[in-house]
Scaffold this motif. Structure first.
Motif, PDB file in Angstrom:
ATOM      1  N   VAL A 220      35.915  34.976  42.262  1.00  0.00           N
ATOM      2  CA  VAL A 220      35.383  35.314  43.586  1.00  0.00           C
ATOM      3  C   VAL A 220      36.390  36.099  44.408  1.00  0.00           C
ATOM      4  O   VAL A 220      36.041  36.665  45.450  1.00  0.00           O
ATOM      5  N   SER A 221      37.631  36.122  43.960  1.00  0.00           N
ATOM      6  CA  SER A 221      38.639  36.908  44.666  1.00  0.00           C
ATOM      7  C   SER A 221      39.777  37.210  43.702  1.00  0.00           C
ATOM      8  O   SER A 221      39.886  36.605  42.629  1.00  0.00           O
ATOM      9  N   ASN A 222      40.607  38.171  44.056  1.00  0.00           N
ATOM     10  CA  ASN A 222      41.787  38.487  43.256  1.00  0.00           C
ATOM     11  C   ASN A 222      42.947  38.838  44.172  1.00  0.00           C
ATOM     12  O   ASN A 222      42.798  39.608  45.123  1.00  0.00           O
ATOM     13  N   SER A 223      44.111  38.263  43.863  1.00  0.00           N
ATOM     14  CA  SER A 223      45.314  38.549  44.635  1.00  0.00           C
ATOM     15  C   SER A 223      46.467  39.019  43.754  1.00  0.00           C
ATOM     16  O   SER A 223      47.552  39.301  44.263  1.00  0.00           O
ATOM     17  N   THR A 224      46.246  39.090  42.438  1.00  0.00           N
ATOM     18  CA  THR A 224      47.354  39.424  41.544  1.00  0.00           C
ATOM     19  C   THR A 224      47.563  40.926  41.453  1.00  0.00           C
ATOM     20  O   THR A 224      46.616  41.706  41.506  1.00  0.00           O
ATOM     21  N   SER A 225      48.807  41.293  41.272  1.00  0.00           N
ATOM     22  CA  SER A 225      49.156  42.713  41.173  1.00  0.00           C
ATOM     23  C   SER A 225      48.585  43.295  39.883  1.00  0.00           C
ATOM     24  O   SER A 225      48.789  42.749  38.800  1.00  0.00           O
ATOM     25  N   GLY A 226      47.868  44.394  40.032  1.00  0.00           N
ATOM     26  CA  GLY A 226      47.258  45.034  38.874  1.00  0.00           C
ATOM     27  C   GLY A 226      45.954  44.407  38.446  1.00  0.00           C
ATOM     28  O   GLY A 226      45.356  44.841  37.473  1.00  0.00           O
ATOM     29  N   GLY A 227      45.504  43.392  39.178  1.00  0.00           N
ATOM     30  CA  GLY A 227      44.289  42.695  38.804  1.00  0.00           C
ATOM     31  C   GLY A 227      43.035  43.357  39.377  1.00  0.00           C
ATOM     32  O   GLY A 227      43.093  44.084  40.364  1.00  0.00           O
ATOM     33  N   PHE A 228      41.923  43.081  38.698  1.00  0.00           N
ATOM     34  CA  PHE A 228      40.634  43.625  39.124  1.00  0.00           C
ATOM     35  C   PHE A 228      39.738  42.500  39.626  1.00  0.00           C
ATOM     36  O   PHE A 228      39.783  41.383  39.117  1.00  0.00           O
ATOM     37  N   LEU A 229      38.916  42.813  40.598  1.00  0.00           N
ATOM     38  CA  LEU A 229      37.813  41.937  40.984  1.00  0.00           C
ATOM     39  C   LEU A 229      36.515  42.690  40.703  1.00  0.00           C
ATOM     40  O   LEU A 229      35.849  42.417  39.724  1.00  0.00           O
ATOM     41  N   VAL A 230      36.181  43.672  41.533  1.00  0.00           N
ATOM     42  CA  VAL A 230      35.062  44.547  41.185  1.00  0.00           C
ATOM     43  C   VAL A 230      35.559  45.512  40.113  1.00  0.00           C
ATOM     44  O   VAL A 230      36.761  45.769  39.990  1.00  0.00           O
ATOM     45  N   ASP A 231      34.640  46.028  39.354  1.00  0.00           N
ATOM     46  CA  ASP A 231      35.026  46.942  38.279  1.00  0.00           C
ATOM     47  C   ASP A 231      35.654  48.213  38.854  1.00  0.00           C
ATOM     48  O   ASP A 231      35.199  48.744  39.874  1.00  0.00           O
ATOM     49  N   GLY A 232      36.672  48.687  38.171  1.00  0.00           N
ATOM     50  CA  GLY A 232      37.192  50.017  38.448  1.00  0.00           C
ATOM     51  C   GLY A 232      38.183  50.145  39.576  1.00  0.00           C
ATOM     52  O   GLY A 232      38.723  51.237  39.794  1.00  0.00           O
ATOM     53  N   TRP A 233      38.459  49.078  40.326  1.00  0.00           N
ATOM     54  CA  TRP A 233      39.380  49.174  41.459  1.00  0.00           C
ATOM     55  C   TRP A 233      40.403  48.045  41.361  1.00  0.00           C
ATOM     56  O   TRP A 233      40.048  46.873  41.510  1.00  0.00           O
ATOM     57  N   ALA A 234      41.642  48.401  41.133  1.00  0.00           N
ATOM     58  CA  ALA A 234      42.704  47.408  40.966  1.00  0.00           C
ATOM     59  C   ALA A 234      43.466  47.221  42.277  1.00  0.00           C
ATOM     60  O   ALA A 234      43.547  48.125  43.106  1.00  0.00           O
ATOM     61  N   LEU A 235      44.017  46.044  42.424  1.00  0.00           N
ATOM     62  CA  LEU A 235      44.829  45.724  43.597  1.00  0.00           C
ATOM     63  C   LEU A 235      46.302  45.843  43.231  1.00  0.00           C
ATOM     64  O   LEU A 235      46.747  45.261  42.229  1.00  0.00           O
ATOM     65  N   TRP A 236      47.057  46.585  44.038  1.00  0.00           N
ATOM     66  CA  TRP A 236      48.496  46.766  43.783  1.00  0.00           C
ATOM     67  C   TRP A 236      49.281  46.483  45.058  1.00  0.00           C
ATOM     68  O   TRP A 236      49.665  47.397  45.773  1.00  0.00           O
TER      69      TRP A 236
ATOM     70  N   HIS B  87      41.482  40.721  47.350  1.00  0.00           N
ATOM     71  CA  HIS B  87      40.199  41.425  47.265  1.00  0.00           C
ATOM     72  C   HIS B  87      39.058  40.428  47.181  1.00  0.00           C
ATOM     73  O   HIS B  87      39.140  39.450  46.436  1.00  0.00           O
ATOM     74  N   THR B  88      37.999  40.689  47.914  1.00  0.00           N
ATOM     75  CA  THR B  88      36.747  39.957  47.737  1.00  0.00           C
ATOM     76  C   THR B  88      35.603  40.954  47.840  1.00  0.00           C
ATOM     77  O   THR B  88      35.749  42.017  48.441  1.00  0.00           O
ATOM     78  N   GLN B  89      34.487  40.599  47.230  1.00  0.00           N
ATOM     79  CA  GLN B  89      33.296  41.443  47.350  1.00  0.00           C
ATOM     80  C   GLN B  89      32.397  40.840  48.411  1.00  0.00           C
ATOM     81  O   GLN B  89      32.140  39.632  48.396  1.00  0.00           O
ATOM     82  N   ILE B  90      31.926  41.664  49.323  1.00  0.00           N
ATOM     83  CA  ILE B  90      31.094  41.171  50.427  1.00  0.00           C
ATOM     84  C   ILE B  90      29.824  42.007  50.525  1.00  0.00           C
ATOM     85  O   ILE B  90      29.739  43.092  49.956  1.00  0.00           O
ATOM     86  N   GLY B  91      28.864  41.501  51.262  1.00  0.00           N
ATOM     87  CA  GLY B  91      27.676  42.303  51.553  1.00  0.00           C
ATOM     88  C   GLY B  91      28.051  43.439  52.492  1.00  0.00           C
ATOM     89  O   GLY B  91      28.843  43.254  53.428  1.00  0.00           O
ATOM     90  N   SER B  92      27.502  44.587  52.260  1.00  0.00           N
ATOM     91  CA  SER B  92      27.901  45.762  53.033  1.00  0.00           C
ATOM     92  C   SER B  92      27.493  45.648  54.498  1.00  0.00           C
ATOM     93  O   SER B  92      26.372  45.246  54.810  1.00  0.00           O
ATOM     94  N   THR B  93      28.412  46.002  55.368  1.00  0.00           N
ATOM     95  CA  THR B  93      28.078  46.164  56.788  1.00  0.00           C
ATOM     96  C   THR B  93      28.259  47.611  57.208  1.00  0.00           C
ATOM     97  O   THR B  93      27.987  47.962  58.353  1.00  0.00           O
ATOM     98  N   ILE B  94      28.762  48.447  56.274  1.00  0.00           N
ATOM     99  CA  ILE B  94      28.915  49.873  56.543  1.00  0.00           C
ATOM    100  C   ILE B  94      28.390  50.641  55.331  1.00  0.00           C
ATOM    101  O   ILE B  94      28.318  50.105  54.232  1.00  0.00           O
ATOM    102  N   GLY B  95      28.021  51.880  55.563  1.00  0.00           N
ATOM    103  CA  GLY B  95      27.577  52.720  54.458  1.00  0.00           C
ATOM    104  C   GLY B  95      26.281  52.230  53.845  1.00  0.00           C
ATOM    105  O   GLY B  95      25.438  51.624  54.515  1.00  0.00           O
ATOM    106  N   SER B  96      26.135  52.477  52.539  1.00  0.00           N
ATOM    107  CA  SER B  96      24.899  52.110  51.868  1.00  0.00           C
ATOM    108  C   SER B  96      24.780  50.592  51.742  1.00  0.00           C
ATOM    109  O   SER B  96      25.783  49.872  51.743  1.00  0.00           O
ATOM    110  N   GLN B  97      23.556  50.124  51.619  1.00  0.00           N
ATOM    111  CA  GLN B  97      23.330  48.698  51.474  1.00  0.00           C
ATOM    112  C   GLN B  97      23.792  48.235  50.102  1.00  0.00           C
ATOM    113  O   GLN B  97      23.963  49.022  49.185  1.00  0.00           O
ATOM    114  N   GLY B  98      23.978  46.947  49.958  1.00  0.00           N
ATOM    115  CA  GLY B  98      24.474  46.383  48.711  1.00  0.00           C
ATOM    116  C   GLY B  98      25.786  45.683  48.960  1.00  0.00           C
ATOM    117  O   GLY B  98      25.896  44.886  49.888  1.00  0.00           O
TER     118      GLY B  98
END
Lengths: 119, 397
Positions: B128-144, B152-163
C-alpha cells in the motif's frame, strides 16, 4: 521489487531489501549462491537470494541484472572475484579485472551490450 | 506671340489661349473655355490627370475600388495579419505540404507519450506504500530519496484525469531530496532519442508552494531542472530539454528538495518536440501491456489455482516450465515462501520446502521445487496452497 542487494559490506555480506513485503536484512556471503542446473551443476548466470527476514521468499537474479542492473551486476562481480566463477573459467586467485570481464561477457550474452551498468 | 490652343483640353473641348496683350479677344474663347470647364473630369482631353498628391490621405474607400480588381502585387509583403482573415476559413489546401512544424501544434493535439504508466493508474504490487530507495509502488515510477525520507502511496485523483494519482509524502532534511523517477526512457534503444528535444509535463498539487519541480536527466548533461510549483492548487509543470548527442541513459522525474510537503502527481506526458502535450489516456490494455514489459506476477487470488505442469525427477525434486509476458531482458524471478506452494500429483501433494527459478530467460523460466513424498517420473502440478502465494517477474532498464 525483488529481494535485491542494496549495500555491499567489506566481508562480502550483502544488505538486501524486499520491497514487496517491506523486509530487509543482511545475507552472509556464504549464502549468496549460484543456482543449480537440472543436472546438479552450478550456473554462473544466476544467483539466488533468500529473504533474511525468514519469510521464505527467494529471488533468482540473472547476471544481466534483472530488477536492478547496477546492484545485481555488482553482486555477480563481487562473488566471482571472491569465490571464482561457477563455470571454472575464473578462480578466486585471479586478478579482479578478470572476474569483472567475465561477468561483463555474461551480461552481454544474456541481455546485450547496452545492459552493462557498472561503468 | 500668336494665340495657342489648350493641350489638356482637346478635340471639341479645346480652346484657344490668348498669350499677349495684342492678341485679339473673342467671346467664343470664353464660351469654349467655360463649356470645357463644365465638362472637366480629368479624363483624357478634359483636363490634367489627378495628381495623387491632390487626394487627401485616408479618403479612398472600398466603394471607389471595383470588386475583384486588387492584385496580390498591390499588397505589401508581410502585411496581412490574422485580423484580416475570417476565423475558420483557412483550408488544408491553403497550407504547403509538410510545412506545419511541431511548434505550431496545440497542446491538445494527442501525441505519442514515451512514459510507462503516465496516469499512475497501474499498480500490480500489493503493497500500500513504499519508502525504500529504488523501490516501486505504482508501475514504472521509482522512489529515490537522498538524505531526506519519503513515502509513495496511490490515491484517488483530485487533479487531472479521474482514476488514480501517485502521492509522495516528503520529509525534508538539509541538503536532501526525493526523486520520483520514470523508468529509463526508450530502454535499450536510448540512442533513438539522442539529440531530440523532449517536453515533459505533470499535473501537480503540493501542500507547499515552491517545493516540487520537474527534471530531465541524461548521463552526459546531468540534470536539467524546471521551475518550482507556484501555489498549492493544481498546476501543470512543464520542462523542455534536449537530450545530449551521446547520452546512454535518460530519465525524467519529479523532485522535492526544498521543504517537507505532500504532493499529488497525475497525467504525466513526455513527447518529442518543444510543445507540451495534454494527457491522453491509453487504452487500459495498452497501459498494462507497457507495464508488463517490466513487471508481472502470478498470484493466488483464488485458492488452489494451478501455476504450471511438470514432472518429478526424484522423490524429492520436481521441475516445472512457466511462461511470462516478455521482458526487455532476463528478469529476476521472486517466489513467495516455499510453504505457499505444493506439488500435486496422483495420490500425493507434498508442500514445497524449497522453490527457485532455474534458467530464466526473457519469456520463460523453469521452476525447481524440493519436497518429500514425490514420485519419480510422475507428472505433477505446481499449485498454491496458502494465501500470499505468488511468483513475480521483474526486469528494470
Amino acid at each position: 521489487m525483488s529481494i535485491r542487494p542494496r549495500n555491499f559490506l567489506p566481508n562480502g555480506d550483502i544488505d538486501v531489501v524486499y520491497d514487496e513485503l517491506g523486509h530487509s536484512g543482511t545475507i552472509p556471503a556464504a549464502e549468496v549462491r549460484w543456482t543449480t542446473n537440472i543436472d546438479g551443476s552450478e550456473n554462473h548466470n544466476y544467483i539466488v537470494l533468500q529473504c533474511p527476514d525468514g519469510c521464505g521468499a527467494s529471488s533468482t537474479h540473472p547476471v544481466g541484472g534483472g530488477a536492478d542492473a547496477p546492484n545485481v551486476q555488482r553482486m555477480f562481480v563481487n562473488k566471482t572475484q571472491a569465490d571464482g566463477c561457477a563455470c571454472g573459467q575464473v578462480a578466486s586467485t585471479d586478478s579482479t579485472t578478470l572476474g569483472e570481464s567475465h561477468v561483463r561477457l555474461n551480461v552481454n550474452r544474456m541481455d546485450g551490450a547496452f545492459r552493462w551498468a557498472l561503468g | 506671340m500668336a494665340r495657342t490652343n489648350s493641350v489638356n483640353f482637346t478635340g471639341a473641348n479645346q480652346f484657344p489661349i490668348a498669350n499677349a496683350g495684342t492678341d485679339i479677344f473673342k467671346k467664343e474663347d470664353v464660351q469654349v473655355a467655360t463649356k470645357s470647364l463644365d465638362l472637366h473630369d480629368h479624363s483624357p482631353g478634359l483636363g490634367l490627370p489627378i495628381n495623387p498628391a491632390a487626394i487627401p490621405t485616408g479618403t479612398i474607400t472600398s466603394a471607389m475600388i471595383a470588386d475583384g480588381t486588387i492584385q496580390g502585387a498591390d499588397i505589401a509583403t508581410g502585411t496581412i495579419t490574422t485580423t484580416q482573415i475570417a476565423d475558420g476559413t483557412i483550408a488544408t489546401a491553403d497550407l504547403a505540404n509538410q510545412a506545419v512544424t511541431n511548434a505550431k501544434l496545440g497542446t491538445d493535439t494527442a501525441r505519442l507519450n514515451l512514459l510507462t504508466n503516465p496516469g499512475f493508474d497501474q499498480k500490480q504490487r500489493s503493497a500500500v506504500s513504499n519508502s525504500t530507495s529504488g523501490g516501486f509502488l505504482v508501475d514504472g515510477w521509482a522512489l529515490w530519496p537522498t538524505t531526506s525520507t519519503a513515502t509513495h502511496t496511490q490515491i484517488g485523483s483530485t487533479i487531472g484525469s479521474q482514476g488514480a494519482s501517485l502521492q509522495i509524502a516528503y520529509t525534508h532534511s538539509a541538503g536532501g531530496r526525493a526523486d520520483t523517477q520514470s523508468l529509463k526512457i526508450m530502454d535499450g534503444i536510448t540512442p533513438q532519442i539522442r539529440s531530440k528535444t523532449l517536453t515533459f509535463t505533470v499535473w501537480v498539487k503540493s501542500t507547499v508552494a515552491g517545493t516540487v519541480r520537474l527534471y530531465l536527466y541524461d548521463d552526459v548533461s546531468s540534470y536539467t531542472l524546471g521551475a518550482y510549483n507556484v501555489g498549492t492548487g493544481a498546476e501543470r509543470l512543464t520542462l523542455t530539454a534536449t537530450v545530449s548527442a551521446s547520452a546512454a541513459t535518460v530519465y525524467v522525474g519529479m523532485r522535492c528538495d526544498v521543504a517537507s510537503c505532500t504532493v499529488e502527481f497525475n497525467d504525466a506526458t513526455l513527447v518529442v518536440g518543444s510543445v507540451a502535450a495534454d494527457y491522453a489516456p491509453l487504452h487500459p490494455a495498452d497501459d498494462l501491456a507497457r507495464c508488463l514489459r517490466y513487471y508481472s506476477l502470478l498470484s493466488n487470488n483464488f485458492s488452489d489455482n494451478i501455476y504450471a505442469s511438470g514432472f518429478c525427477s526424484s522423490a524429492t525434486q520436481a521441475y516445472y516450465a512457466l511462461r511470462h509476458p516478455p521482458k526487455g531482458g532476463t528478469p529476476t524471478i521472486t517466489f513467495s515462501a516455499a510453504s505457499t506452494f505444493a506439488n500435486q500429483g496422483a495420490g500425493f501433494q507434498p508442500t514445497c520446502t524449497a522453490i527457485s527459478a532455474d534458467n530464466p530467460g526473457p519469456n520463460t523460466f523453469r521452476v525447481a521445487t524440493t519436497a518429500s513424498g514425490l514420485v519419480a517420473g510422475q507428472g505433477t502440478l505446481l499449485i498454491a496452497i496458502a494465501g500470499g502465494a505468488a511468483i513475480y517477474q521483474e526486469w528494470n532498464p
